[in-house]
Design an enzyme around this catalytic site. Sequence first.
Site, PDB file in Angstrom:
ATOM      1  N   HIS A  70      42.611  40.332  37.470  1.00 44.72           N
ATOM      2  CA  HIS A  70      41.471  39.632  38.061  1.00 44.72           C
ATOM      3  C   HIS A  70      41.569  38.111  37.963  1.00 44.72           C
ATOM      4  O   HIS A  70      40.576  37.433  38.194  1.00 44.72           O
ATOM      5  CB  HIS A  70      40.170  40.060  37.369  1.00 44.72           C
ATOM      6  CG  HIS A  70      39.635  41.378  37.812  1.00 44.72           C
ATOM      7  ND1 HIS A  70      38.884  41.548  38.957  1.00 44.72           N
ATOM      8  CD2 HIS A  70      39.755  42.605  37.265  1.00 44.72           C
ATOM      9  CE1 HIS A  70      38.549  42.816  39.089  1.00 44.72           C
ATOM     10  NE2 HIS A  70      39.068  43.483  38.082  1.00 44.72           N
ATOM     11  N   LYS A 117      27.138  30.973  40.178  1.00 44.16           N
ATOM     12  CA  LYS A 117      28.321  31.602  39.594  1.00 44.16           C
ATOM     13  C   LYS A 117      28.535  30.998  38.215  1.00 44.16           C
ATOM     14  O   LYS A 117      27.873  30.018  37.838  1.00 44.16           O
ATOM     15  CB  LYS A 117      29.556  31.406  40.477  1.00 44.16           C
ATOM     16  CG  LYS A 117      29.823  29.957  40.869  1.00 44.16           C
ATOM     17  CD  LYS A 117      30.965  29.858  41.864  1.00 44.16           C
ATOM     18  CE  LYS A 117      30.543  30.241  43.267  1.00 44.16           C
ATOM     19  NZ  LYS A 117      31.032  31.528  43.719  1.00 44.16           N
TER      20      LYS A 117
END
Length: 834
Positions: free
Chosen positions: A376, A567
């Site tokens: 990721h 975020k």
Amino acid sequence: MPNSEFVKSHPCDTIKHVTEKGLKKKDLIHSFKEYYVHFLGRDDESHSVHYAYEALGMTIRDRLMERWNETHRTYKQAKTKRAFYLSMEYLMGRSLSNAMINLGINDAATRAMNELGIEIEEIIQGELDAGLGNGGLGRLAACFMDSCATLQLPVIGYGLRYEYGMFTQTIVNGHQQEKPDHWLRLRNVWELKRLEYAHHVKFGGYTAVQTDEHGEEHFVWLDANEVLAIPYDTPIPGFQNNTVNTLRLWKSVATEEFNLNEFNSGDYVHAVAKKNSAENITMVLYPNDSSENGKELRLRQQYFLVSASLQDVISHWVGLYGEDFSQFADKNCFQLNDTHPSLAVAELMRLLLDNHHLSWDDAWAITSSSMAYTNHTLLPEALEKWSVTLFKELLPRLMDIVFEINARFLSQVAAHWPGDYNKLRTMSVIEEGEEPQVRMAYLAIVGSFSVNGVAELHSQLLQREMFADFYAIWPEKFNNKTNGVTPRRWLLGANPELASLITETIGSDWIHDLTLLKSLIPYAEDKEFRKRWRSIKQSAKQRLADYKQQQHGVTINVDAIFDVQVKRIHEYKRQLLKVLHVIHLYIRIKAGDKDIAPRCVLIAGKAAPGYQIAKNIIKLINNVATVINNDPDIQGQLSLLFLPDYRVSAMEQICPGADLSEQISTAGKEASGTGNMKMMMNGAVTVGTYDGANIEILKEVGEDNFFLFGLTEEQVNQTKAHYNPVSIIENDDDLTQVMNLLESGHFNQLEPSLFDALITSLKNSNDPWVTIADFRSYIDIQAQVDIAYLDPVRWIKMSIMNVACSGKFSSDRSINQYNEDIWQLEHLPVLSKT
């Protein structure tokens, strides 16, 4: 083994005729009253929303329980292949509203509560977020669990039951302050404690070789400290299909409550020391690992997860098949969600070698055929490494196994590149140096049959750069699986008005197949449809404005562009670039420029407690906001807001109201992103770099409906060779004005030198995020955003097109691809008993 006995005599095998709980309004009212009065002991005098939430939650859980047991029975009888999703994070958010939607009883439950004089929205808001994740990784795991159940795939999620989840963020004088997130301080009505599935996990001690009664030698792990892993199961319902899968979270406890002899002798501290040490493993989500103690705890957490989970799976296997492991890899697949669970490779080897006495070759064939690794990150520092010293001290038997895995792997490297000692050095699982390190990502690659990235560019960069040597040996292992998000939570649940319009227009099948949203494309030219779409969007913006007013006492102009960047706070995500843009707009408005669309910039996110630069960015955002929001010359034209304590339930409020989705990471740094997908799915238009899943969003929606800016990944690398941000500033009048105002202390007049480190980082020629290099392109594209927004017809068309083209970004598509290419599971319908 408790699991073996459980498999042989599960009580559900003999209970066949339990009366199924009804889903109608009257059934829900009856169950609610039973729980509220008889279980919780409340009466008419009680006005606590929490008890109403508990009563309704248990009412809903009862309905899930029947389907949960039926799902378990269906999987067991089919003796089907299963997949196990190992993740250190699950950012589940709230469960009540999601469960009602997936059971198809949202309307019935709302009417039931109305009849009882209770606002269901108050109950929903009363649930605490299950914040068992730091951000996108954990939320992705939650979306994937939803899709696995909706697609009726036999997948079990494994994670940790952190007592304290992601910290609660408060802002004091502009600074982030962290408070414990004790999300379990009240009853968690969704979980079931399963003591019969408990397992022992070892730490410390040493290894030795012992000879058994047959004269065969075996490795044993001696004098280890043992911790008990107790599972708590959470139901994961599919969308209106009777399937309820399981998320199993492990809690660590001491094998003994405390040492009674030490207690009786007056040594109270040492009497409970072992208990406290054991429980610390799952006490807090991801400690700050800047200290050696933090690193050790994190390694303990990772091993605790994989050991308990693999023991669980093997125990279930032995209960069904005995000691025959010949078909184990054909029936089981382990998906490692990022590098954190990489110890699963060595732990499965240990269990097969030491507990079940398989040969090395047989154990390795099983392990390397059942492990699959998802990477990721493109940030090298995020690829975990553990010092050999710490590893050997904490997990001595696994260290032996890792050394053996590495030795056998390096023989393959030597055969592939004869005489290339540099390849042996750079590809070794053990990184040599003053303090040798175990490269966990390399262990995951060597031990897995599948390695995937999470967006097309990300996967290409893994193959071309980060793991290029491994790709040269095993190109067949590498593949891409672009991330996705569940439309049930992020459109149907978060934006019911828009979802209703879509269903009225094209039918409801889009909830199962998001690609059907393409049918909305012709309606972008329908004047009446656009009018209704705009009305719904304005209502969502008003709800977000009301939310801000209620939560934080801030008033927002709902006619402004809702410009959203939400975020994790990190330098590569470039919240700093957004702040520079805001300062630029501030300067223009102060100078009398009227050709600017009104704009409300909303930023939210948490900085890791030990990440000081990120915390300084939060402080800068809040200081700039204070100046701008209190300037009478600016009001109505520009506002900047920082939303504290960003979490899943906050994103559910933000997504429907967002006009502009800020996805402005340095190209080549964002693996995928999922916030970009959630906001696209709700009609926001993306402004973004050519990075991560932005590239695929652009491809789906087209250049006319996306605001692209900035350097590409290749251009970023070329720029770094001769990067001179000071020269760029000097040759750009707008940027010069922004930097002069920032450096003058205008935003920190009472806090001199506060932002010097941030300014220095921006002007540093070694800045890896090349923020200054993208400033001009970003300012220019934002001017195009203004032009588009001031044309309401054009903007609404763009909004419709973004939703219509968001079908690829459903987690259902992602999971179908994982299943087709990696897991190869059978879709198993679960039939209702009625």
